[in-house]
Write a protein that holds these residues in place. Structure first.
Motif, PDB file in Angstrom:
ATOM      1  N   ILE A 286      -0.093  37.653  35.155  1.00  0.00           N
ATOM      2  CA  ILE A 286      -0.625  36.875  36.294  1.00  0.00           C
ATOM      3  C   ILE A 286      -1.877  36.079  35.899  1.00  0.00           C
ATOM      4  O   ILE A 286      -2.466  35.400  36.730  1.00  0.00           O
ATOM      5  N   ASP A 287      -2.245  36.140  34.631  1.00  0.00           N
ATOM      6  CA  ASP A 287      -3.446  35.426  34.176  1.00  0.00           C
ATOM      7  C   ASP A 287      -3.134  33.923  34.103  1.00  0.00           C
ATOM      8  O   ASP A 287      -2.252  33.518  33.336  1.00  0.00           O
ATOM      9  N   PRO A 288      -3.812  33.080  34.897  1.00  0.00           N
ATOM     10  CA  PRO A 288      -3.471  31.651  34.902  1.00  0.00           C
ATOM     11  C   PRO A 288      -3.654  31.001  33.530  1.00  0.00           C
ATOM     12  O   PRO A 288      -2.922  30.071  33.187  1.00  0.00           O
ATOM     13  N   SER A 289      -4.566  31.512  32.713  1.00  0.00           N
ATOM     14  CA  SER A 289      -4.756  30.871  31.405  1.00  0.00           C
ATOM     15  C   SER A 289      -3.596  31.193  30.460  1.00  0.00           C
ATOM     16  O   SER A 289      -3.360  30.488  29.491  1.00  0.00           O
ATOM     17  N   LYS A 290      -2.857  32.271  30.758  1.00  0.00           N
ATOM     18  CA  LYS A 290      -1.694  32.636  29.924  1.00  0.00           C
ATOM     19  C   LYS A 290      -0.416  31.996  30.454  1.00  0.00           C
ATOM     20  O   LYS A 290       0.605  32.001  29.789  1.00  0.00           O
ATOM     21  N   ASN A 291      -0.427  31.548  31.692  1.00  0.00           N
ATOM     22  CA  ASN A 291       0.778  30.986  32.311  1.00  0.00           C
ATOM     23  C   ASN A 291       0.495  29.598  32.894  1.00  0.00           C
ATOM     24  O   ASN A 291       0.667  29.371  34.090  1.00  0.00           O
ATOM     25  N   PRO A 292       0.042  28.636  32.023  1.00  0.00           N
ATOM     26  CA  PRO A 292      -0.373  27.330  32.571  1.00  0.00           C
ATOM     27  C   PRO A 292       0.767  26.588  33.274  1.00  0.00           C
ATOM     28  O   PRO A 292       0.539  25.823  34.193  1.00  0.00           O
ATOM     29  N   GLN A 293       2.029  26.838  32.847  1.00  0.00           N
ATOM     30  CA  GLN A 293       3.152  26.128  33.487  1.00  0.00           C
ATOM     31  C   GLN A 293       3.439  26.686  34.876  1.00  0.00           C
ATOM     32  O   GLN A 293       3.977  26.015  35.730  1.00  0.00           O
ATOM     33  N   GLU A 294       3.109  27.965  35.034  1.00  0.00           N
ATOM     34  CA  GLU A 294       3.499  28.639  36.279  1.00  0.00           C
ATOM     35  C   GLU A 294       2.330  29.461  36.822  1.00  0.00           C
ATOM     36  O   GLU A 294       2.379  30.687  36.843  1.00  0.00           O
ATOM     37  N   PRO A 295       1.254  28.795  37.196  1.00  0.00           N
ATOM     38  CA  PRO A 295       0.072  29.583  37.600  1.00  0.00           C
ATOM     39  C   PRO A 295       0.248  30.144  39.018  1.00  0.00           C
ATOM     40  O   PRO A 295      -0.075  29.501  39.996  1.00  0.00           O
ATOM     41  N   HIS A 296       0.805  31.368  39.094  1.00  0.00           N
ATOM     42  CA  HIS A 296       1.010  31.985  40.405  1.00  0.00           C
ATOM     43  C   HIS A 296      -0.332  32.259  41.063  1.00  0.00           C
ATOM     44  O   HIS A 296      -0.469  32.257  42.263  1.00  0.00           O
ATOM     45  N   PHE A 297      -1.306  32.515  40.215  1.00  0.00           N
ATOM     46  CA  PHE A 297      -2.631  32.878  40.719  1.00  0.00           C
ATOM     47  C   PHE A 297      -3.624  31.823  40.252  1.00  0.00           C
ATOM     48  O   PHE A 297      -3.565  31.392  39.100  1.00  0.00           O
ATOM     49  N   SER A 298      -4.556  31.430  41.132  1.00  0.00           N
ATOM     50  CA  SER A 298      -5.630  30.543  40.689  1.00  0.00           C
ATOM     51  C   SER A 298      -6.629  31.410  39.936  1.00  0.00           C
ATOM     52  O   SER A 298      -6.622  32.641  40.080  1.00  0.00           O
ATOM     53  N   PRO A 299      -7.544  30.787  39.148  1.00  0.00           N
ATOM     54  CA  PRO A 299      -8.548  31.615  38.460  1.00  0.00           C
ATOM     55  C   PRO A 299      -9.344  32.479  39.445  1.00  0.00           C
ATOM     56  O   PRO A 299      -9.694  33.609  39.135  1.00  0.00           O
ATOM     57  N   THR A 300      -9.596  31.976  40.663  1.00  0.00           N
ATOM     58  CA  THR A 300     -10.363  32.773  41.638  1.00  0.00           C
ATOM     59  C   THR A 300      -9.553  33.966  42.142  1.00  0.00           C
ATOM     60  O   THR A 300     -10.077  35.066  42.298  1.00  0.00           O
ATOM     61  N   ASP A 301      -8.250  33.733  42.396  1.00  0.00           N
ATOM     62  CA  ASP A 301      -7.392  34.857  42.820  1.00  0.00           C
ATOM     63  C   ASP A 301      -7.357  35.919  41.733  1.00  0.00           C
ATOM     64  O   ASP A 301      -7.421  37.116  42.003  1.00  0.00           O
ATOM     65  N   PHE A 302      -7.254  35.446  40.511  1.00  0.00           N
ATOM     66  CA  PHE A 302      -7.150  36.356  39.373  1.00  0.00           C
ATOM     67  C   PHE A 302      -8.416  37.220  39.278  1.00  0.00           C
ATOM     68  O   PHE A 302      -8.345  38.445  39.153  1.00  0.00           O
ATOM     69  N   LYS A 303      -9.552  36.549  39.417  1.00  0.00           N
ATOM     70  CA  LYS A 303     -10.831  37.273  39.339  1.00  0.00           C
ATOM     71  C   LYS A 303     -10.908  38.332  40.444  1.00  0.00           C
ATOM     72  O   LYS A 303     -11.282  39.478  40.210  1.00  0.00           O
TER      73      LYS A 303
END
Ligand code: HEM
Length: 523
Positions: A286-303
């Motif tokens: 779910i890490d957006p930096s690992k899944n740039p094509q499919e960012p299910h989570f924004s960096p803020t959601d991830f945090k």
């Protein structure tokens, strides 16, 4: 015409003086408080439910209840019955068979949970609407499945356990007691950071709370607890201007900033370190930096997700391990039996070295019974876990009670696990034998199996329904492997005169100052 009107209005109208304005203000507040209390007491849809007098008047009473839950809650249930009105719009229940009614799939969480946000964004745990929760859980839960735990994380957990046990051995060589609760928290922090960021924080090797991560977590709880019982505080705490000019200067918010900067620092390390980049980490999917094509989570959601998990991990597991060890040390025959079982399995080659696998720990029946009994009697999550009653309301207790939609209702695991009709006539006693065939006091094997199935069906140590603990496989693996290893490697005792430790019943049980003596076994 206009001038006549002006002359008339200004010549006859006098502004009230300051004292009169104050009196009017006080009278308005008094009228509001008084009429709200009267409405709550006599006309509110929950007015017919029994409960303490003050709780029927004002939600402020919850502050008192939450501070003394669960023991006080238990007394209230003994006095008022299986459903008690704790606050004007909140019912607590103690009858375990009501769990499936209240914690059903589409039950929403009330604002109580929004306060446990460590920032502006709700993580899965704080998502109030069941649809929002479901959308997040679909993505987050696979990160914590037992399959993911075994494939990607068990090896790291074993490494940290081995390091921790070596540390205990070194620190205990003199025979002096160790503050186990403190060392345990350092160990849990190292395991978590190893799994999530790729390397342990180094608390165990350095004997300290590196970068104050643990101190900061505990530093924000007081505020979250206050906002939980007074939800109108949450928007004030999250208001951008108040946050910038007022809250940011408070100690609590400095702790919050420290949590976030710890997170940023650890992520930044991974960006620049090839060894860390190549590891499969806990939240990679779910890490957006690992899944740039499919960012299910924004960096803020991830945090938000990572920080909420951090709190759940460190507190939940220590709130289990401390009472688990204490229960064994206060029950010498159960202690001796667990040790004998572990050492026999070790001698028979049924435990891997240097650290037993999770699967191996599940093949120790009496040890497993002690784990279940501690989760039951000393459930780590102790506070009421409320839900919003959905339309058209609930018909409970064989249809004799109707709870209207919009009300809030919930149970505390501590209280529910003392329902004698499900868990047996001695629910306050720590008696692992209740889980063991032939020792539970049931007449035959069939009756025993039915008893255990009932306890498991209505046990809420991991919560209940769809919002059950997402980290339960992580928790089980970490706590079972560590506890087996402690008893395999050490004789554990309380120091003479060192029986006591501080136990605070917050939302989760908190333990400090659990001093223990460890003596390495001859192997
Ligand atoms: C013995 C240890 C633990 C116990 C007894 C425990 C217990 C619970 C309980 C009772 C809930 C439900 C709360 C509610 O309904 O409001 C819960 C939720 C949760 N726990 Fe745990 N927990 C433990 C360890 C962990 C660990 C190690 C993690 C993370 C790796 C974790 C992550 C979570 C999360 C993310 C939720 C929210 C689930 C959701 O909203 O869907 N917990 N836990």
């Amino acid at each position: 015409m206009t001038s006549a009107w002006n002359n008339m209005s200004f010549s006859h109208f006098q502004l009230p003086d300051t004292a009169t304005i104050c009196y009017l203000g006080i009278a308005a507040i008094f009228t509001y408080v008084f009429s709200t209390a009267i409405y709550n007491r006599y006309f509110h849809p929950l007015a017919k439910f029994p409960g303490p007098f003050l709780g029927s008047l004002t939600s402020w009473y919850l502050v008192h209840v939450i501070c003394s839950v669960p023991t006080y809650g238990l007394e209230l249930h003994k006095k008022y019955g299986p459903i008690v009105r704790l606050a004007p719009n909140l019912l607590s229940f103690s009858d375990a068979t009501l769990l499936p009614h209240v914690y059903h799939r589409s039950a929403d969480k009330p604002a109580f949970y929004a306060s446990w946000m460590f920032g502006k964004t709700a993580a899965m745990f704080q998502s109030l609407k069941h649809e929002d929760h479901y959308a997040k859980k679909k993505l987050v839960a696979p990160c914590c499945s037992m399959t993911a735990m075994k494939a990607n994380h068990e090896r790291k957990i074993s490494e940290r356990i081995d390091e921790f046990c070596s540390k205990i051995q070194k620190k205990s060589a003199s025979g002096m007691p160790l503050d186990f609760s403190e060392h345990l928290r350092w160990f849990l922090t190292d395991v978590w950071t190893h799994l999530v960021y790729g390397e342990p924080r180094g608390c165990v090797t350095q004997d300290r709370d590196v970068d104050g991560l643990l101190g900061s977590l505990q530093g924000v709880y007081g505020m979250s607890a206050e906002a939980a019982v007074m939800p109108f505080l949450t928007p004030l705490l999250q208001h951008p201007l108040l946050r910038k000019y007022v809250w940011s200067h408070t100690k609590t918010f400095k702790h919050m900033d420290n949590l976030f900067s710890n997170f940023e620092k650890m992520l930044a390390r991974r960006k620049h370190d090839e060894k860390l980049q190549n590891q499969k980490l806990f939240f990679d999917d779910i890490d957006p930096s690992k899944n740039p094509q499919e960012p299910h989570f924004s960096p803020t959601d991830f945090k938000a997700e990572v920080i909420t998990f951090t709190a759940a991990t460190l507190d939940g597991v220590s709130a289990f391990i401390s009472p688990f060890l204490d229960n064994l040390l206060t029950h010498p025959s159960a202690h001796a039996r667990v040790v004998a079982e572990i050492l026999a399995a070790d001698r028979a080659g049924r435990l891997s070295s240097p650290v037993a696998t999770y699967d191996e720990t599940t093949r120790l029946p009496f040890f497993t019974a002690c784990i279940k009994e501690t989760l039951r009697r000393d459930a780590p999550a102790q506070t009421i876990l409320p839900r919003v009653v959905s339309a058209p309301g609930y018909a409970l207790l064989r249809g004799t009670v109707h709870v209207p939609p919009g009300a809030q209702m919930g149970a505390s695991p501590y209280i529910v696990h003392r329902d004698a009709a499900v868990f047996g006539a001695d629910p306050d006693a720590w008696r692992p034998q209740r889980w063991v065939p032939g020792e539970s006091g049931m007449m035959d094997a069939g009756e025993h199996d039915a008893y255990v199935r009932r306890m498991e069906k209505y046990g809420m140590w991991w919560g209940y329904g769809d919002r059950e603990c997402t980290g339960k496989y992580y928790a089980q693996m970490e706590m079972q492997k560590l506890c087996v290893e402690i008893f395999r490697r050490f004789e554990v005792k309380r120091p003479v005169g060192g029986e006591g430790f501080t136990h605070k019943r917050w939302a989760v049980g908190m333990f400090w100052g659990q001093r223990l003596v460890f003596k390495a076994r001859e192997r």
